[in-house]
Scaffold this motif. Structure first.
Motif, mmCIF file in Angstrom:
data_model
loop_
_atom_site.group_PDB
_atom_site.id
_atom_site.type_symbol
_atom_site.label_atom_id
_atom_site.label_comp_id
_atom_site.label_asym_id
_atom_site.label_seq_id
_atom_site.Cartn_x
_atom_site.Cartn_y
_atom_site.Cartn_z
ATOM 1 N N ALA A 1 0.828 -1.209 0.000
ATOM 2 C CA ALA A 1 0.000 0.000 0.000
ATOM 3 C C ALA A 1 0.860 1.256 0.000
ATOM 4 O O ALA A 1 0.567 2.225 -0.714
ATOM 5 C CB ALA A 1 -0.926 -0.006 1.212
ATOM 6 N N HIS A 2 1.932 1.247 0.775
ATOM 7 C CA HIS A 2 2.782 2.437 0.846
ATOM 8 C C HIS A 2 3.596 2.651 -0.433
ATOM 9 O O HIS A 2 3.824 3.782 -0.839
ATOM 10 C CB HIS A 2 3.665 2.389 2.104
ATOM 11 C CG HIS A 2 2.896 2.729 3.339
ATOM 12 N ND1 HIS A 2 2.178 1.784 4.033
ATOM 13 C CD2 HIS A 2 2.710 3.904 3.982
ATOM 14 C CE1 HIS A 2 1.585 2.370 5.059
ATOM 15 N NE2 HIS A 2 1.895 3.656 5.055
ATOM 16 N N VAL A 3 4.003 1.574 -1.064
ATOM 17 C CA VAL A 3 4.712 1.701 -2.347
ATOM 18 C C VAL A 3 3.767 2.282 -3.399
ATOM 19 O O VAL A 3 4.146 3.185 -4.161
ATOM 20 C CB VAL A 3 5.303 0.339 -2.786
ATOM 21 C CG1 VAL A 3 5.773 0.375 -4.237
ATOM 22 C CG2 VAL A 3 6.458 -0.051 -1.864
ATOM 23 N N GLN A 4 2.529 1.800 -3.439
ATOM 24 C CA GLN A 4 1.538 2.339 -4.379
ATOM 25 C C GLN A 4 1.264 3.818 -4.081
ATOM 26 O O GLN A 4 1.134 4.625 -5.003
ATOM 27 C CB GLN A 4 0.226 1.569 -4.287
ATOM 28 C CG GLN A 4 0.236 0.228 -4.963
ATOM 29 C CD GLN A 4 -1.124 -0.443 -4.842
ATOM 30 O OE1 GLN A 4 -1.754 -0.434 -3.791
ATOM 31 N NE2 GLN A 4 -1.576 -1.034 -5.937
ATOM 32 N N THR A 5 1.171 4.146 -2.819
ATOM 33 C CA THR A 5 0.904 5.536 -2.435
ATOM 34 C C THR A 5 2.057 6.444 -2.830
ATOM 35 O O THR A 5 1.842 7.564 -3.298
ATOM 36 C CB THR A 5 0.621 5.632 -0.924
ATOM 37 O OG1 THR A 5 -0.506 4.800 -0.617
ATOM 38 C CG2 THR A 5 0.333 7.059 -0.498
ATOM 39 N N LEU A 6 3.285 5.970 -2.676
ATOM 40 C CA LEU A 6 4.436 6.772 -3.104
ATOM 41 C C LEU A 6 4.386 7.045 -4.606
ATOM 42 O O LEU A 6 4.691 8.168 -5.044
ATOM 43 C CB LEU A 6 5.752 6.079 -2.731
ATOM 44 C CG LEU A 6 6.138 6.157 -1.259
ATOM 45 C CD1 LEU A 6 7.332 5.250 -0.975
ATOM 46 C CD2 LEU A 6 6.430 7.590 -0.842
ATOM 47 N N ALA A 7 3.983 6.051 -5.389
ATOM 48 C CA ALA A 7 3.862 6.251 -6.841
ATOM 49 C C ALA A 7 2.792 7.291 -7.152
ATOM 50 O O ALA A 7 2.981 8.163 -8.014
ATOM 51 C CB ALA A 7 3.547 4.925 -7.537
ATOM 52 N N LEU A 8 1.678 7.228 -6.439
ATOM 53 C CA LEU A 8 0.601 8.197 -6.620
ATOM 54 C C LEU A 8 1.061 9.604 -6.225
ATOM 55 O O LEU A 8 0.791 10.580 -6.926
ATOM 56 C CB LEU A 8 -0.609 7.780 -5.784
ATOM 57 C CG LEU A 8 -1.850 8.642 -5.873
ATOM 58 C CD1 LEU A 8 -2.466 8.557 -7.261
ATOM 59 C CD2 LEU A 8 -2.855 8.198 -4.823
ATOM 60 N N ILE A 9 1.778 9.705 -5.123
ATOM 61 C CA ILE A 9 2.314 10.991 -4.668
ATOM 62 C C ILE A 9 3.271 11.561 -5.703
ATOM 63 O O ILE A 9 3.189 12.742 -6.060
ATOM 64 C CB ILE A 9 3.004 10.828 -3.296
ATOM 65 C CG1 ILE A 9 1.964 10.636 -2.192
ATOM 66 C CG2 ILE A 9 3.910 12.014 -2.993
ATOM 67 C CD1 ILE A 9 2.548 10.250 -0.837
ATOM 68 N N ASP A 10 4.173 10.731 -6.190
ATOM 69 C CA ASP A 10 5.151 11.202 -7.176
ATOM 70 C C ASP A 10 4.471 11.663 -8.464
ATOM 71 O O ASP A 10 4.887 12.649 -9.072
ATOM 72 C CB ASP A 10 6.186 10.116 -7.463
ATOM 73 C CG ASP A 10 7.115 9.879 -6.275
ATOM 74 O OD1 ASP A 10 7.198 10.749 -5.379
ATOM 75 O OD2 ASP A 10 7.759 8.810 -6.239
#
Length: 182
Positions: free
Chosen positions: A137-146
């Protein structure tokens, strides 16, 4: 000569009318609410996904505090609840300011994942499953943030993404490779 005087009078009359009309409309313009900043589709998607992600993190963080078998996962769960409440307050404030309606709950997939984790409560398998789910979930969120930082249109939403990035990156490191590094 008559034509020139007629044109001059007409021009004066028009100029006077425009000035009076403009002066009368100034108070109305001054009191009109300012329109919200432009919000792109990506900005709206980011706010929605961030909100739902924060709700999921808070729910599963609370769950980990009681269902985990290790102190590390319980501590990480508490940290996630604290941090994602703060992040979600920022998301809600920004969405409200920009007139973006947020969903009231998590996605169906998030609810299924929460239920699957709950079925493992109190078992050593819970901790490993929770860590794995959190990392993904956090890896996906980092991609969304970037993506929002690089391509978002609204400066308030981009600022929100920039401020959330270090928190989400720290969380990803805490659960990296399904191991608790709290």
């Amino acid at each position: 000569m008559y034509t020139t005087r007629s044109r001059a009078r007409f021009a004066t009359l028009c100029a006077t009318t425009l000035c009076v009309t403009g002066a009368l409309s100034l108070p109305a313009l001054a009191s009109a609410p300012s329109s919200p900043s432009v919000v792109s589709t990506l900005d709206k998607q980011f706010l929605t996904a961030a909100h739902q992600g924060n709700l999921w993190e808070i729910t599963t963080g609370k769950q980990a505090q009681s269902a985990a078998t290790t102190a590390c996962v319980k501590r990480a769960g508490a940290d996630f609840v604290r941090d994602h409440r703060v992040l979600d307050a920022g998301v809600a404030k920004t969405a409200n300011k920009l007139g973006v309606a947020l969903p009231s709950g998590q996605t169906a997939a998030q609810l299924r994942q929460t239920a699957a984790l709950k079925s493992l409560a109190g078992k050593p398998a819970y901790d490993a499953a929770w860590l794995k789910a959190q990392h993904g979930a956090h890896v996906q969120t980092l991609a969304l943030i970037d993506k929002e930082i690089a391509s978002g249109g609204n400066p308030d939403v981009k600022s929100l993404a920039r401020s959330a990035r270090p928190v989400v990156a720290r969380h990803a490191r805490m659960v990296e490779h399904g191991t608790c590094h709290a």
